[in-house]
Design a protein around this motif. Structure first.
Motif, PDB file in Angstrom:
ATOM      1  N   LEU A 121       0.813  -1.217   0.000  1.00 20.84           N
ATOM      2  CA  LEU A 121       0.000   0.000   0.000  1.00 20.84           C
ATOM      3  C   LEU A 121       0.847   1.268   0.000  1.00 20.84           C
ATOM      4  CD1 LEU A 121      -2.671  -1.269   2.509  1.00 20.84           C
ATOM      5  CD2 LEU A 121      -3.216  -0.362   0.247  1.00 20.84           C
ATOM      6  N   ARG A 122       2.159   1.115   0.112  1.00 22.08           N
ATOM      7  CA  ARG A 122       3.048   2.283   0.055  1.00 22.08           C
ATOM      8  C   ARG A 122       3.139   2.765  -1.388  1.00 22.08           C
ATOM      9  NH1 ARG A 122       6.183   2.755   4.743  1.00 22.08           N
ATOM     10  NH2 ARG A 122       6.141   0.897   6.074  1.00 22.08           N
ATOM     11  N   GLY A 123       2.752   3.994  -1.624  1.00 25.84           N
ATOM     12  CA  GLY A 123       2.891   4.558  -2.966  1.00 25.84           C
ATOM     13  C   GLY A 123       1.617   4.659  -3.768  1.00 25.84           C
ATOM     14  N   PRO A 124       0.858   3.546  -3.961  1.00 22.65           N
ATOM     15  CA  PRO A 124      -0.350   3.638  -4.784  1.00 22.65           C
ATOM     16  C   PRO A 124      -1.348   4.661  -4.242  1.00 22.65           C
ATOM     17  CG  PRO A 124       0.243   1.338  -4.419  1.00 22.65           C
ATOM     18  CD  PRO A 124       1.122   2.161  -3.523  1.00 22.65           C
ATOM     19  N   GLN A 125      -1.923   5.440  -5.164  1.00 21.45           N
ATOM     20  CA  GLN A 125      -2.881   6.480  -4.783  1.00 21.45           C
ATOM     21  C   GLN A 125      -4.294   6.076  -5.203  1.00 21.45           C
ATOM     22  OE1 GLN A 125      -1.091  10.663  -5.538  1.00 21.45           O
ATOM     23  NE2 GLN A 125      -0.254   9.378  -7.177  1.00 21.45           N
ATOM     24  N   CYS A 126      -5.275   6.685  -4.546  1.00 23.33           N
ATOM     25  CA  CYS A 126      -6.663   6.393  -4.906  1.00 23.33           C
ATOM     26  C   CYS A 126      -7.552   7.568  -4.539  1.00 23.33           C
ATOM     27  CB  CYS A 126      -7.146   5.123  -4.199  1.00 23.33           C
ATOM     28  SG  CYS A 126      -7.137   5.215  -2.395  1.00 23.33           S
ATOM     29  N   HIS A 127      -8.748   7.536  -5.116  1.00 29.37           N
ATOM     30  CA  HIS A 127      -9.766   8.549  -4.812  1.00 29.37           C
ATOM     31  C   HIS A 127     -10.648   8.122  -3.639  1.00 29.37           C
ATOM     32  CE1 HIS A 127      -8.705   9.192  -9.062  1.00 29.37           C
ATOM     33  NE2 HIS A 127      -9.099  10.444  -8.910  1.00 29.37           N
ATOM     34  N   LYS A 128     -10.973   6.832  -3.601  1.00 31.72           N
ATOM     35  CA  LYS A 128     -11.831   6.266  -2.568  1.00 31.72           C
ATOM     36  C   LYS A 128     -11.267   4.913  -2.141  1.00 31.72           C
ATOM     37  CE  LYS A 128     -15.149   9.448  -3.285  1.00 31.72           C
ATOM     38  NZ  LYS A 128     -15.583  10.463  -2.296  1.00 31.72           N
ATOM     39  N   ALA A 129     -11.746   4.400  -1.010  1.00 32.58           N
ATOM     40  CA  ALA A 129     -11.267   3.099  -0.544  1.00 32.58           C
ATOM     41  C   ALA A 129     -12.346   2.401   0.265  1.00 32.58           C
ATOM     42  CB  ALA A 129      -9.998   3.265   0.295  1.00 32.58           C
ATOM     43  N   TRP A 130     -12.295   1.075   0.209  1.00 34.25           N
ATOM     44  CA  TRP A 130     -13.154   0.231   1.055  1.00 34.25           C
ATOM     45  C   TRP A 130     -12.249  -0.669   1.880  1.00 34.25           C
ATOM     46  CZ3 TRP A 130     -16.371  -4.441  -1.144  1.00 34.25           C
ATOM     47  CH2 TRP A 130     -17.006  -5.104  -0.069  1.00 34.25           C
ATOM     48  N   ALA A 131     -12.315  -0.526   3.203  1.00 31.22           N
ATOM     49  CA  ALA A 131     -11.539  -1.354   4.129  1.00 31.22           C
ATOM     50  C   ALA A 131     -12.498  -2.286   4.855  1.00 31.22           C
ATOM     51  CB  ALA A 131     -10.798  -0.465   5.133  1.00 31.22           C
ATOM     52  N   ASP A 132     -12.327  -3.578   4.654  1.00 33.67           N
ATOM     53  CA  ASP A 132     -13.246  -4.551   5.244  1.00 33.67           C
ATOM     54  C   ASP A 132     -12.638  -5.212   6.475  1.00 33.67           C
ATOM     55  OD1 ASP A 132     -15.723  -5.966   5.244  1.00 33.67           O
ATOM     56  OD2 ASP A 132     -14.675  -7.725   4.489  1.00 33.67           O
ATOM     57  N   GLU A 133     -13.444  -5.418   7.502  1.00 31.90           N
ATOM     58  CA  GLU A 133     -13.054  -6.063   8.764  1.00 31.90           C
ATOM     59  C   GLU A 133     -11.759  -5.479   9.330  1.00 31.90           C
ATOM     60  OE1 GLU A 133     -14.879  -7.681  10.589  1.00 31.90           O
ATOM     61  OE2 GLU A 133     -16.472  -8.394   9.266  1.00 31.90           O
ATOM     62  N   LEU A 134     -11.768  -4.161   9.463  1.00 34.57           N
ATOM     63  CA  LEU A 134     -10.595  -3.443   9.975  1.00 34.57           C
ATOM     64  C   LEU A 134     -10.152  -3.958  11.337  1.00 34.57           C
ATOM     65  CD1 LEU A 134      -8.628  -1.010   9.618  1.00 34.57           C
ATOM     66  CD2 LEU A 134     -10.341   0.382  10.818  1.00 34.57           C
ATOM     67  N   ALA A 135     -11.099  -4.360  12.178  1.00 34.40           N
ATOM     68  CA  ALA A 135     -10.758  -4.826  13.528  1.00 34.40           C
ATOM     69  C   ALA A 135      -9.981  -6.129  13.504  1.00 34.40           C
ATOM     70  CB  ALA A 135     -12.023  -4.996  14.369  1.00 34.40           C
ATOM     71  N   ALA A 136      -9.947  -6.801  12.362  1.00 37.38           N
ATOM     72  CA  ALA A 136      -9.221  -8.069  12.258  1.00 37.38           C
ATOM     73  C   ALA A 136      -7.897  -7.911  11.499  1.00 37.38           C
ATOM     74  CB  ALA A 136     -10.082  -9.118  11.559  1.00 37.38           C
ATOM     75  N   TRP A 137      -7.533  -6.691  11.130  1.00 32.79           N
ATOM     76  CA  TRP A 137      -6.282  -6.482  10.415  1.00 32.79           C
ATOM     77  C   TRP A 137      -5.107  -6.782  11.332  1.00 32.79           C
ATOM     78  CZ3 TRP A 137      -6.319  -1.620   6.741  1.00 32.79           C
ATOM     79  CH2 TRP A 137      -7.342  -1.773   5.801  1.00 32.79           C
ATOM     80  N   ARG A 138      -4.141  -7.510  10.816  1.00 35.47           N
ATOM     81  CA  ARG A 138      -2.987  -7.911  11.618  1.00 35.47           C
ATOM     82  C   ARG A 138      -2.074  -6.732  11.947  1.00 35.47           C
ATOM     83  NH1 ARG A 138       0.156 -12.762  12.367  1.00 35.47           N
ATOM     84  NH2 ARG A 138       1.445 -12.264  14.168  1.00 35.47           N
ATOM     85  N   TYR A 139      -1.884  -5.841  10.972  1.00 40.02           N
ATOM     86  CA  TYR A 139      -0.932  -4.748  11.146  1.00 40.02           C
ATOM     87  C   TYR A 139      -1.621  -3.390  10.994  1.00 40.02           C
ATOM     88  CZ  TYR A 139       2.069  -8.733  10.114  1.00 40.02           C
ATOM     89  OH  TYR A 139       2.653  -9.970  10.111  1.00 40.02           O
ATOM     90  N   ASP A 140      -1.545  -2.559  12.029  1.00 40.17           N
ATOM     91  CA  ASP A 140      -2.126  -1.221  11.960  1.00 40.17           C
ATOM     92  C   ASP A 140      -1.468  -0.375  10.882  1.00 40.17           C
ATOM     93  OD1 ASP A 140      -3.748  -1.952  14.030  1.00 40.17           O
ATOM     94  OD2 ASP A 140      -2.712  -0.789  15.568  1.00 40.17           O
ATOM     95  N   ASP A 141      -0.212  -0.703  10.533  1.00 41.56           N
ATOM     96  CA  ASP A 141       0.504   0.053   9.514  1.00 41.56           C
ATOM     97  C   ASP A 141      -0.222   0.011   8.169  1.00 41.56           C
ATOM     98  OD1 ASP A 141       2.752   1.565   8.519  1.00 41.56           O
ATOM     99  OD2 ASP A 141       3.445  -0.272   7.548  1.00 41.56           O
ATOM    100  N   ALA A 142      -0.986  -1.050   7.931  1.00 43.18           N
ATOM    101  CA  ALA A 142      -1.740  -1.135   6.678  1.00 43.18           C
ATOM    102  C   ALA A 142      -2.750   0.000   6.583  1.00 43.18           C
ATOM    103  CB  ALA A 142      -2.434  -2.493   6.572  1.00 43.18           C
ATOM    104  N   TRP A 143      -3.397   0.322   7.696  1.00 47.85           N
ATOM    105  CA  TRP A 143      -4.350   1.434   7.718  1.00 47.85           C
ATOM    106  C   TRP A 143      -3.630   2.757   7.462  1.00 47.85           C
ATOM    107  CZ3 TRP A 143      -9.227   2.684   7.211  1.00 47.85           C
ATOM    108  CH2 TRP A 143      -9.668   3.936   7.651  1.00 47.85           C
ATOM    109  N   ASP A 144      -2.483   2.945   8.092  1.00 47.27           N
ATOM    110  CA  ASP A 144      -1.720   4.184   7.901  1.00 47.27           C
ATOM    111  C   ASP A 144      -1.330   4.352   6.436  1.00 47.27           C
ATOM    112  OD1 ASP A 144      -1.853   4.709  10.630  1.00 47.27           O
ATOM    113  OD2 ASP A 144       0.032   3.671  11.042  1.00 47.27           O
ATOM    114  N   GLN A 145      -0.832   3.272   5.821  1.00 49.31           N
ATOM    115  CA  GLN A 145      -0.418   3.356   4.423  1.00 49.31           C
ATOM    116  C   GLN A 145      -1.608   3.604   3.495  1.00 49.31           C
ATOM    117  OE1 GLN A 145       2.679   3.699   3.729  1.00 49.31           O
ATOM    118  NE2 GLN A 145       3.202   3.270   5.874  1.00 49.31           N
ATOM    119  N   LEU A 146      -2.758   3.018   3.824  1.00 46.00           N
ATOM    120  CA  LEU A 146      -3.962   3.272   3.032  1.00 46.00           C
ATOM    121  C   LEU A 146      -4.330   4.745   3.092  1.00 46.00           C
ATOM    122  CD1 LEU A 146      -6.429   2.334   1.377  1.00 46.00           C
ATOM    123  CD2 LEU A 146      -7.558   1.787   3.546  1.00 46.00           C
ATOM    124  N   GLN A 147      -4.238   5.335   4.278  1.00 48.17           N
ATOM    125  CA  GLN A 147      -4.583   6.753   4.433  1.00 48.17           C
ATOM    126  C   GLN A 147      -3.612   7.654   3.671  1.00 48.17           C
ATOM    127  OE1 GLN A 147      -7.544   7.735   6.114  1.00 48.17           O
ATOM    128  NE2 GLN A 147      -7.658   5.534   5.722  1.00 48.17           N
TER     129      GLN A 147
END
Length: 407
Positions: A121-147
């Motif tokens: 998720l580092r680098g790719p850009q987007c206009h919108k995003a859908w994050a599913d089952e965020l509470a089950a994500w193993r690494y919080d860094d994935a959310w940061d990189q998505l943002q």
């Protein structure tokens, strides 16, 4: 009046006008994140998929992020309520699994990511995003990189669909003033759920603490009587690992292996050269004996483990026989529960309180069981917790000079 096939098809896919409940429609107003905290069967996946279909009209790049690659594929894209199945034939995107991509006729693209691989998720850009089952994500860094990547267009937004767990990330997101929160229960979608779901799953968890989370979508705070608190686990969470002295795979076997059986607990943990224990993975599940053994041996090899530890009270001898039938070279130790579950767990809890046990990333299902088991009420301890206790006891509380026999 009889409808033509075309008219019937239009009604079938008329989400906003016919099928969606008010809580499932895009909220008005200014917000960055639409956080849907809802119980199992509420319709979260359908809401996320339909929102993507609305967004793709004016947003060329949308990111789809699931807890794992298989979750993103099997639920968000190919699932019964996933994007492919809820799209009308004349507006169904072209799916290229090898490229992790959906492409609509207007050129809009949805790129598929796994939260287990935050670096993608580092680098790719987007206009919108859908994050599913965020509470089950193993690494919080994935959310940061998505943002960080959510930066195209005039109004970057993200929809989050998740069953709530009291993780630090979910709690912080819920408190953010730029978050629009929608809460819903399993019962709100009863008309669209199989009756058997209510007579089996619902009856099993209704009225329990886990049911409050999984059905009523409550973010449970620390529970009085629980041996572990989520705040304690958050304090002991790490994102990097040291070299290990020892690694063990602990098994708490289920007595039976049918679809209604208890889970077999399989936990991987290691003792670092810093003399701290690290819980590395939770591979628990409802398995046949051979699948259980294969799962444990795969973990043993992948983590370069030194030992498999299995409880003998419930089929432990059988576990050793099946393991050795697959791989005779494994180092194996049987353990016997001569003391009660609480007595065995309390020294392990003390290790957490002393900061001597760390969790590598988020271990959602294990941590839910740890923080919802109230031993004071005499509840049966979950099998994931039992396997955890055996692993950490072997690493931290057992005489490490004990001789280990292998074949």
């Amino acid at each position: 009046m009889q409808l033509s096939e075309t008219e019937a098809a239009l009604l079938l896919y008329d989400w906003e006008g016919l099928w969606a409940r008010d809580k499932q429609l895009l909220p008005e107003g200014i917000w960055d994140t639409w956080l849907i905290l809802a119980g199992r069967g509420f319709g979260k996946t359908r809401t996320g998929a339909e929102t993507v279909r609305v967004w793709k009209e004016d947003n060329p790049i949308i990111h789809l992020v699931g807890p794992t690659a298989s979750d993103a594929r099997d639920v968000m894209v190919e699932g019964e309520s996933g994007i492919l199945n809820i799209s009308p034939p004349n507006d169904r995107p072209v799916y290229e699994p090898s490229k992790r991509r959906l492409t609509w006729s207007n050129g809009a693209k949805a790129i598929i990511f796994s939260a287990d691989e935050p670096d993608r998720l580092r680098g790719p850009q987007c206009h919108k995003a859908w994050a599913d089952e965020l509470a089950a994500w193993r690494y919080d860094d994935a959310w940061d990189q998505l943002q960080f990547g959510l930066r195209l267009g005039d109004n970057p937004q993200c929809i989050v669909t998740t069953t709530p767990r009291p993780t630090l990330l979910v709690r912080e997101l819920a408190k953010n003033p730029n978050t629009h929160i929608t809460k819903g229960t399993t019962y709100e979608n009863k008309a669209n759920l199989a009756a058997k779901f209510f007579t089996t799953v619902i009856s099993k968890y209704e009225g329990t603490r886990l049911g409050r989370q999984e059905l009523n979508a409550e973010i449970l705070e620390d529970i009085e009587g629980a041996l572990w608190k989520m705040s304690l686990l958050d304090r002991n969470r790490v994102t990097s690992l040291p070299p290990f002295k020892r690694v063990v795979v602990a098994i708490d076997p289920a007595v039976t292996s049918n679809k209604d059986s208890d889970e077999t607990g399989i936990i991987v943990a290691g003792l670092g050269y810093d003399n701290l224990a690290y819980v590395l993975d939770d591979l628990s599940g409802t398995y046949s004996p051979n699948v259980m053994a294969g799962t444990a041996i795969k973990a043993y090899n992948e983590h370069q483990a030194d030992r498999v530890v299995a409880e003998v009270n419930n089929g432990g001898d059988m576990v050793e026989a099946i393991l050795r039938n697959i791989d005779k070279s494994i180092s194996y130790k049987s353990v016997h529960a001569s003391r009660g579950k609480v007595t065995r767990a309390e020294p392990v809890v003390a290790l957490y309180e002393q900061g001597r046990v760390k969790h590598y990333g988020n271990l959602a299902k294990l941590e839910t069981q740890m923080t919802t088991w109230n031993a004071g009420e005499g509840e049966k301890s979950p099998d994931r917790v039992d396997a955890l206790v055996w692993a950490l006891t072997d690493l931290m509380l057992t005489n490490q000079q004990q001789k280990v026999f292998t074949i």
